[in-house]
Design a protein around this motif. Structure first.
Motif, PDB file in Angstrom:
ATOM      1  N   HIS A 127     -44.324 -48.944 -32.216  1.00  0.00           N
ATOM      2  CA  HIS A 127     -45.403 -47.838 -32.491  1.00  0.00           C
ATOM      3  C   HIS A 127     -45.849 -47.088 -31.313  1.00  0.00           C
ATOM      4  O   HIS A 127     -46.076 -45.768 -31.524  1.00  0.00           O
ATOM      5  CB  HIS A 127     -46.532 -48.611 -33.126  1.00  0.00           C
ATOM      6  CG  HIS A 127     -47.785 -47.781 -33.366  1.00  0.00           C
ATOM      7  ND1 HIS A 127     -47.866 -46.710 -34.109  1.00  0.00           N
ATOM      8  CD2 HIS A 127     -48.939 -47.731 -32.602  1.00  0.00           C
ATOM      9  CE1 HIS A 127     -49.051 -45.844 -33.756  1.00  0.00           C
ATOM     10  NE2 HIS A 127     -49.892 -46.721 -32.868  1.00  0.00           N
ATOM     11  N   ARG A 128     -45.966 -47.792 -30.181  1.00  0.00           N
ATOM     12  CA  ARG A 128     -46.408 -47.297 -29.006  1.00  0.00           C
ATOM     13  C   ARG A 128     -45.494 -46.213 -28.634  1.00  0.00           C
ATOM     14  O   ARG A 128     -45.841 -44.995 -27.825  1.00  0.00           O
ATOM     15  CB  ARG A 128     -46.475 -48.188 -27.849  1.00  0.00           C
ATOM     16  CG  ARG A 128     -47.962 -49.023 -28.030  1.00  0.00           C
ATOM     17  CD  ARG A 128     -48.121 -50.189 -27.028  1.00  0.00           C
ATOM     18  NE  ARG A 128     -49.096 -51.048 -27.339  1.00  0.00           N
ATOM     19  CZ  ARG A 128     -48.661 -52.402 -27.700  1.00  0.00           C
ATOM     20  NH1 ARG A 128     -47.431 -52.871 -28.054  1.00  0.00           N
ATOM     21  NH2 ARG A 128     -49.812 -53.385 -28.087  1.00  0.00           N
ATOM     22  N   VAL A 129     -44.136 -46.117 -28.678  1.00  0.00           N
ATOM     23  CA  VAL A 129     -43.159 -45.283 -28.685  1.00  0.00           C
ATOM     24  C   VAL A 129     -43.231 -44.193 -29.518  1.00  0.00           C
ATOM     25  O   VAL A 129     -43.195 -43.290 -29.164  1.00  0.00           O
ATOM     26  CB  VAL A 129     -41.859 -45.861 -28.447  1.00  0.00           C
ATOM     27  CG1 VAL A 129     -40.722 -44.691 -28.373  1.00  0.00           C
ATOM     28  CG2 VAL A 129     -41.707 -46.748 -27.246  1.00  0.00           C
ATOM     29  N   LEU A 176     -46.288 -30.832 -36.931  1.00  0.00           N
ATOM     30  CA  LEU A 176     -47.368 -31.483 -37.657  1.00  0.00           C
ATOM     31  C   LEU A 176     -47.981 -32.039 -36.377  1.00  0.00           C
ATOM     32  O   LEU A 176     -47.510 -32.771 -35.633  1.00  0.00           O
ATOM     33  CB  LEU A 176     -46.817 -32.332 -38.344  1.00  0.00           C
ATOM     34  CG  LEU A 176     -47.873 -33.247 -38.957  1.00  0.00           C
ATOM     35  CD1 LEU A 176     -48.792 -32.410 -40.006  1.00  0.00           C
ATOM     36  CD2 LEU A 176     -47.282 -34.315 -40.158  1.00  0.00           C
ATOM     37  N   LYS A 177     -49.368 -31.745 -36.261  1.00  0.00           N
ATOM     38  CA  LYS A 177     -50.209 -32.619 -35.445  1.00  0.00           C
ATOM     39  C   LYS A 177     -50.917 -33.693 -36.211  1.00  0.00           C
ATOM     40  O   LYS A 177     -51.703 -33.367 -37.286  1.00  0.00           O
ATOM     41  CB  LYS A 177     -51.313 -31.480 -34.952  1.00  0.00           C
ATOM     42  CG  LYS A 177     -50.715 -30.747 -33.885  1.00  0.00           C
ATOM     43  CD  LYS A 177     -51.975 -30.162 -33.162  1.00  0.00           C
ATOM     44  CE  LYS A 177     -51.394 -29.577 -31.792  1.00  0.00           C
ATOM     45  NZ  LYS A 177     -52.573 -29.067 -30.792  1.00  0.00           N
ATOM     46  N   VAL A 178     -50.895 -34.898 -35.831  1.00  0.00           N
ATOM     47  CA  VAL A 178     -51.489 -35.832 -36.497  1.00  0.00           C
ATOM     48  C   VAL A 178     -52.148 -36.946 -35.517  1.00  0.00           C
ATOM     49  O   VAL A 178     -52.099 -36.681 -34.062  1.00  0.00           O
ATOM     50  CB  VAL A 178     -50.537 -36.863 -37.186  1.00  0.00           C
ATOM     51  CG1 VAL A 178     -49.920 -35.978 -38.259  1.00  0.00           C
ATOM     52  CG2 VAL A 178     -49.308 -37.240 -36.194  1.00  0.00           C
ATOM     53  N   GLY A 179     -53.186 -37.743 -35.847  1.00  0.00           N
ATOM     54  CA  GLY A 179     -53.719 -38.796 -34.717  1.00  0.00           C
ATOM     55  C   GLY A 179     -52.956 -39.984 -35.024  1.00  0.00           C
ATOM     56  O   GLY A 179     -52.269 -40.104 -36.019  1.00  0.00           O
ATOM     57  N   ARG A 180     -53.387 -40.891 -34.246  1.00  0.00           N
ATOM     58  CA  ARG A 180     -52.660 -42.166 -34.158  1.00  0.00           C
ATOM     59  C   ARG A 180     -53.082 -43.157 -35.178  1.00  0.00           C
ATOM     60  O   ARG A 180     -51.894 -43.897 -35.647  1.00  0.00           O
ATOM     61  CB  ARG A 180     -52.762 -42.707 -33.048  1.00  0.00           C
ATOM     62  CG  ARG A 180     -52.406 -42.059 -31.743  1.00  0.00           C
ATOM     63  CD  ARG A 180     -52.624 -42.867 -30.616  1.00  0.00           C
ATOM     64  NE  ARG A 180     -51.848 -42.211 -29.426  1.00  0.00           N
ATOM     65  CZ  ARG A 180     -51.880 -42.785 -27.883  1.00  0.00           C
ATOM     66  NH1 ARG A 180     -52.637 -43.658 -27.742  1.00  0.00           N
ATOM     67  NH2 ARG A 180     -51.096 -42.176 -27.264  1.00  0.00           N
ATOM     68  N   TRP A 184     -47.567 -47.105 -40.469  1.00  0.00           N
ATOM     69  CA  TRP A 184     -46.236 -48.113 -39.907  1.00  0.00           C
ATOM     70  C   TRP A 184     -46.592 -49.467 -40.144  1.00  0.00           C
ATOM     71  O   TRP A 184     -45.535 -50.119 -40.508  1.00  0.00           O
ATOM     72  CB  TRP A 184     -46.423 -47.667 -38.449  1.00  0.00           C
ATOM     73  CG  TRP A 184     -45.513 -48.776 -37.548  1.00  0.00           C
ATOM     74  CD1 TRP A 184     -45.818 -49.198 -36.553  1.00  0.00           C
ATOM     75  CD2 TRP A 184     -44.003 -48.646 -37.790  1.00  0.00           C
ATOM     76  NE1 TRP A 184     -44.772 -50.263 -36.135  1.00  0.00           N
ATOM     77  CE2 TRP A 184     -43.456 -49.873 -36.862  1.00  0.00           C
ATOM     78  CE3 TRP A 184     -43.077 -48.490 -38.805  1.00  0.00           C
ATOM     79  CZ2 TRP A 184     -42.204 -49.908 -36.661  1.00  0.00           C
ATOM     80  CZ3 TRP A 184     -41.838 -48.548 -38.588  1.00  0.00           C
ATOM     81  CH2 TRP A 184     -41.225 -49.522 -37.501  1.00  0.00           C
ATOM     82  N   ALA A 185     -47.738 -50.084 -40.127  1.00  0.00           N
ATOM     83  CA  ALA A 185     -47.980 -51.328 -40.446  1.00  0.00           C
ATOM     84  C   ALA A 185     -47.735 -51.755 -41.845  1.00  0.00           C
ATOM     85  O   ALA A 185     -47.074 -52.610 -42.137  1.00  0.00           O
ATOM     86  CB  ALA A 185     -49.392 -51.985 -40.046  1.00  0.00           C
ATOM     87  N   ALA A 186     -48.005 -50.677 -42.572  1.00  0.00           N
ATOM     88  CA  ALA A 186     -47.773 -51.125 -44.054  1.00  0.00           C
ATOM     89  C   ALA A 186     -46.196 -51.133 -44.376  1.00  0.00           C
ATOM     90  O   ALA A 186     -45.796 -52.011 -44.959  1.00  0.00           O
ATOM     91  CB  ALA A 186     -48.445 -49.941 -44.992  1.00  0.00           C
TER      92      ALA A 186
END
Length: 186
Positions: free
Chosen positions: A143-145, A3-7, A14-16
């Protein structure tokens, strides 16, 4: 095919997840996700020279707000988030308006499609292995990882790349980490 996704939708999600793990209600957590992702994207756009600078004619948020006082500011995931109490709970602000969690909910769903539940499940599993205060403090680094790699700079702006769920799973805190006692109580 991966799956290709944007950040941005992944950071929103993730923040939620992090906010819910830290005790915020679902509607509150969704607005926290939107605010963190929005501030992060705006900062990157500014760094890359892709955003218009604020002009002197733009009034600050406090000058534009009407019925949404008092505004509170909270620190969350390396961000300072303006928020307001509503009858439905805390809501972060976008410009001078409280963010509507129902609109936030549709964004990751639209971008991640059928993979949303699986991706969210992996992130929730990571979040569950950390004590809430440790998770919130480490959330941006995590998240950065776990975010997809995209080209640096303007070339990567808005691009999608394959999501590696194995990398996400490897971010679970080891058994001896701060969240171990909490996991044992559950």
């Amino acid at each position: 095919m991966p799956l290709k996704v944007g950040r941005v939708p992944l950071l929103t999600l993730w923040a939620a997840v992090v906010a819910r793990r830290c005790g915020y209600l679902d509607g509150e957590a969704l607005t926290w996700g939107r605010a963190v992702a929005g501030q992060t994207a705006a900062a990157k756009a500014k760094r890359l020279g892709l955003s218009r600078e604020a002009t002197a004619s733009r009034r600050p948020v406090h000058a534009r707000r009407r019925e949404i006082e008092p505004i509170l500011v909270t620190s969350f995931m390396e961000h300072r988030l303006p928020c307001v109490r509503t009858p439905e709970g805390l809501r972060t602000l976008s410009s001078a308006s409280a963010i509507d969690p129902s609109k936030v909910r549709t964004y990751p769903r639209a971008k991640l499609g059928d993979a949303l539940a699986e991706i969210e499940g992996h992130r929730e599993a990571v979040a569950a292995t950390y004590a809430p205060e440790d998770l919130e403090r480490q959330a941006m680094n995590l998240h950065r990882v776990m975010r997809p790699s995209v080209p640096h700079g303007e070339e990567g702006w808005g691009k999608a790349d394959p999501l590696d769920l194995e990398t996400v799973d490897r971010l679970r805190a080891p058994r001896g980490a701060a969240g171990a006692a909490e996991r044992e109580r559950a």
